[in-house]
Design an enzyme around this catalytic site. Structure first.
Site, short mmCIF file in Angstrom:
data_model
loop_
_atom_site.label_atom_id
_atom_site.label_comp_id
_atom_site.label_asym_id
_atom_site.label_seq_id
_atom_site.Cartn_x
_atom_site.Cartn_y
_atom_site.Cartn_z
CE LYS A 51 46.47 49.66 52.31
NZ LYS A 51 45.94 48.45 53.34
CD GLN A 95 46.47 48.40 57.11
OE1 GLN A 95 45.87 48.64 56.15
NE2 GLN A 95 47.28 47.63 56.81
CG ASP A 118 42.27 44.28 51.93
OD1 ASP A 118 42.78 44.70 50.99
OD2 ASP A 118 42.18 44.71 52.99
#
Ligand code: NAD
Length: 281
Positions: A51, A95, A118
């Site tokens: 990422k 994460q 997200d």
């Protein structure tokens, strides 16, 4: 059979994002993504570095906040609140998975929904289900982008989603419903999985079981989208669909690797850009 090339499409999207980043520069805006990484899970570290690399490629500002797995929930919350108030940060990503002593739901709810790139915050999930503008989770959003690119019409199609997690199957089903498809969601408790997959024009699988979907479970000319990522003992990466046999029967299929995976990162960049563009407005 047409191979749906996620790598090629994600490169194209990233090029478009780079151009948008250039056009924001005169307005004094550089899209910024902050990632919180807790613990030493090797897969999480790999995903985060991918990422980071992609952020650099498109010209984003990015920071990775690494924390040991002994960190407390309150310390993570404090860090997220700092990022919520940081004007250089447009998107915040935690994460997953988090260590067992941390309440993941609580953590995700602390992220400002305007920075929830997200798309895991209940505010965005709720808006997504209602068909309103929202940050949608990146993996199912990437699948929708593939349908668009390959001009696969979803209206009235019978689509079977295999897997019903909050990050993959459920938001996938919501996006498909919003596109007027007829959606069946299946999961570990589904009796006779193949009776559902066999009826579907499109099968979308994301469960984490290598070769769960086999050639005799889909109809001729079906479309198979494979979200699964499984590492075999040999080190080989495979999906949840038996690519070898299915590719001879399907009209379209995604490979693993090189299918949905790269699209997930491209959508993370796209969501972050969208958050930055909102800042301009
Ligand atoms: P999860 O464990 O949270 O959920 C798995 C889902 O699959 C559950 O709904 C479960 O009921 C269902 N399931 C499990 N075994 C099944 C079976 N035998 N038959 C039918 N349903 C079954 O997992 P997740 O986080 O949703 O991830 C699923 C897979 O997708 C994993 O392989 C993961 O690596 C992959 N994934 C890929 C991307 C990507 O970018 N391509 C992103 C996220 C997850």
């Amino acid at each position: 059979m047409t191979l749906i090339d996620g790598k090629k499409l994600s490169n194209k999207i990233e090029d478009e994002i780079s151009k948008e980043v250039e056009s924001l520069k005169p307005k004094g805006i550089v899209p910024g993504l902050a990632v919180i990484l807790v613990g030493d899970d090797p897969a999480s570290h790999t995903y985060v570095s991918m990422k980071e690399k992609s952020c650099k490629k498109v010209g984003f500002y990015s920071i990775v906040h690494k924390m040991p797995d002994t960190i407390t929930q309150d310390e993570i919350i404090e860090t997220i609140e700092m990022m919520n108030n940081n004007p250089r940060i447009d998107g915040i990503l935690v994460q997953l998975p988090l260590p067992k002593h941390i309440d993941t739901t609580k953590i995700l709810e602390v992220i400002d929904p305007k920075k929830d790139v997200d798309g895991f915050h209940p505010y965005n999930m709720g808006r997504l289900v209602e068909g309103l503008d929202a940050f949608a989770p990146c993996t199912p959003l990437g699948v929708m982008e593939m349908f668009k690119e390959y001009k696969i019409d979803l209206e009235g199609k019978d689509i079977c989603v295999v897997g019903a997690s909050n990050i993959v199957g459920k938001p996938m089903a919501a996006l498909l419903l919003n596109a007027n498809a007829t959606v069946t969601v299946t999961h570990i408790y589904t009796k006779d999985l193949s009776s559902h997959t066999k009826k579907a024009d499109i099968v979308i699988v994301g469960v984490g079981v290598p070769s769960l979907i086999k050639e005799d479970m889909v109809k001729d000319e079906a479309i198979v989208i494979d979200i699964g990522i499984n590492k075999l003992e040999s080190g080989k990466l495979v999906g949840d669909a038996d690519f070898e046999t299915l590719s001879k029967k399907c009209s379209y299929i995604t490979p693993v690797p090189g299918g949905v995976g790269p699209m997930t990162i491209a959508m993370l960049l796209k969501n972050t850009l969208k958050a930055a563009q909102r800042r301009v407005k």
